[in-house]
Design a protein around this motif. Structure first.
Motif, PDB file in Angstrom:
ATOM      1  N   ARG A  52      53.716  80.929 -67.988  1.00 17.36           N
ATOM      2  CA  ARG A  52      53.634  80.186 -69.252  1.00 17.36           C
ATOM      3  C   ARG A  52      52.522  79.144 -69.203  1.00 17.36           C
ATOM      4  N   PHE A  56      48.983  76.643 -71.344  1.00 16.49           N
ATOM      5  CA  PHE A  56      49.098  75.212 -71.630  1.00 16.49           C
ATOM      6  C   PHE A  56      48.233  74.370 -70.695  1.00 16.49           C
ATOM      7  N   GLU A  59      46.845  70.397 -70.991  1.00 13.27           N
ATOM      8  CA  GLU A  59      47.755  69.519 -71.735  1.00 13.27           C
ATOM      9  C   GLU A  59      47.765  68.122 -71.139  1.00 13.27           C
ATOM     10  N   ARG A 104      45.367  82.168 -78.267  1.00  8.38           N
ATOM     11  CA  ARG A 104      46.479  81.458 -77.633  1.00  8.38           C
ATOM     12  C   ARG A 104      47.569  81.153 -78.663  1.00  8.38           C
ATOM     13  N   LEU A 105      47.163  80.654 -79.826  1.00 14.13           N
ATOM     14  CA  LEU A 105      48.142  80.344 -80.879  1.00 14.13           C
ATOM     15  C   LEU A 105      48.866  81.596 -81.348  1.00 14.13           C
ATOM     16  N   ILE A 108      51.500  82.460 -78.687  1.00 10.19           N
ATOM     17  CA  ILE A 108      52.610  81.506 -78.759  1.00 10.19           C
ATOM     18  C   ILE A 108      53.490  81.801 -79.973  1.00 10.19           C
ATOM     19  N   ARG A 115      56.968  79.357 -77.814  1.00  7.72           N
ATOM     20  CA  ARG A 115      57.112  78.381 -78.908  1.00  7.72           C
ATOM     21  C   ARG A 115      57.941  77.196 -78.440  1.00  7.72           C
ATOM     22  N   ARG A 117      58.223  76.137 -75.318  1.00 11.05           N
ATOM     23  CA  ARG A 117      57.388  75.365 -74.390  1.00 11.05           C
ATOM     24  C   ARG A 117      56.359  74.544 -75.171  1.00 11.05           C
ATOM     25  N   ASP A 118      55.784  75.129 -76.218  1.00 10.12           N
ATOM     26  CA  ASP A 118      54.803  74.426 -77.036  1.00 10.12           C
ATOM     27  C   ASP A 118      55.427  73.186 -77.679  1.00 10.12           C
ATOM     28  N   LYS A 121      55.868  70.529 -74.995  1.00 11.30           N
ATOM     29  CA  LYS A 121      54.599  69.898 -74.654  1.00 11.30           C
ATOM     30  C   LYS A 121      54.173  68.934 -75.764  1.00 11.30           C
ATOM     31  N   HIS A 155      48.169  68.546 -85.554  1.00 12.86           N
ATOM     32  CA  HIS A 155      48.551  69.950 -85.338  1.00 12.86           C
ATOM     33  C   HIS A 155      48.201  70.787 -86.561  1.00 12.86           C
TER      34      HIS A 155
END
Length: 196
Positions: A52, A56, A59, A104-105, A108, A115, A117-118, A121, A155
C-alpha cells in the motif's frame, strides 16, 4: 538493475502502479512488483513496508512541508489565508509528481483498502496542520476546523487539476479557496437554522 536507491524506489513505484492498473491491487504481490522493477523482493521491503505504501510515498514530506509553511507564514494572516499560503507552497511537490498522481488516484478510487488508507493519511496530515495552527495561537476547535476545511478544499483542487490539466494546480487551489469563502458568506447563521 537500478544503480541507486532513488532509482530503485522510482522503478518500484512505477512497476506497482502498472501492475495495480493491469491486475488490481489485491491481485498483485510484492514479489511481482519487485520482478517488474528488476530488483528482488528484499529490495522492495528496504524501500516500502507494504504494497500500500508504494502509493503513499512522500506523505511525510508533504506533511513536513505543510507544517513548516504554516509555521513560517506571516503573523497577520487569518487561518484560512495561512493554509492557502501553505498549500500554494507545496504545489511544486505535487506538480513534479503529476505523471504518478492521476493513475494513483484511479487505483485508490477502485480499491476500498486504499481508500481507507488515503483517508487515514489525510486525517494525519490534517491533524499535523491543525497542530501547526495551534502552535501559532489558533484555538483548538478552530484550528481543527480550519485544517479539515482547508485540506478538503486542497483535495478538491487536486482532483480538479487532474481532470483539467489545462490550468495549473495553483489556479485550481485559488479557485477552491475562493469557493470556500463564497460558501461561508452565502447564508448567515440565522438563515441556516432549520425551522426558521
Amino acid at each position: 538493475m537500478p544503480r541507486s536507491g532513488a532509482e530503485a524506489r522510482r522503478r518500484l513505484q512505477q512497476a506497482a502502479l502498472e501492475l495495480y492498473r493491469e491486475r488490481g491491487f489485491d491481485q498483485t504481490t510484492t514479489a511481482e512488483i519487485a520482478a517488474r522493477a528488476g530488483v528482488n523482493e528484499r529490495t522492495f521491503f528496504r524501500h516500502f513496508p507494504d504494497k500500500r505504501e508504494v502509493l503513499f510515498d512522500g506523505e511525510s514530506d508533504l506533511r513536513a512541508a505543510l507544517t513548516r509553511a504554516v509555521a513560517e507564514a506571516p503573523h497577520d494572516l487569518q487561518p484560512l489565508d495561512i493554509l492557502l499560503r501553505a498549500f500554494r507552497k507545496v504545489e511544486p511537490i505535487l506538480e513534479g509528481n503529476r505523471p504518478f498522481a492521476e493513475p494513483r488516484l484511479e487505483v485508490i478510487a477502485a480499491t476500498p483498502a486504499l481508500r481507507e488508507r488515503d483517508l487515514a493519511k489525510a486525517a494525519s496530515i490534517s491533524e499535523a496542520v491543525a497542530e501547526a495552527l495551534r502552535q501559532r495561537g489558533v484555538t483548538g476547535r478552530l484550528a481543527t476546523l480550519a485544517a479539515q476545511t482547508g485540506w478538503a478544499a486542497f483535495h478538491q483542487a487536486i482532483h480538479d487539476w487532474i481532470e483539467d490539466p489545462s490550468q495549473s494546480l495553483d489556479v485550481h487551489v485559488l479557485r477552491a479557496f475562493d469557493d470556500l469563502r463564497a460558501l461561508s458568506v452565502t447564508a448567515s447563521p440565522a438563515q441556516a437554522r432549520p425551522g426558521d
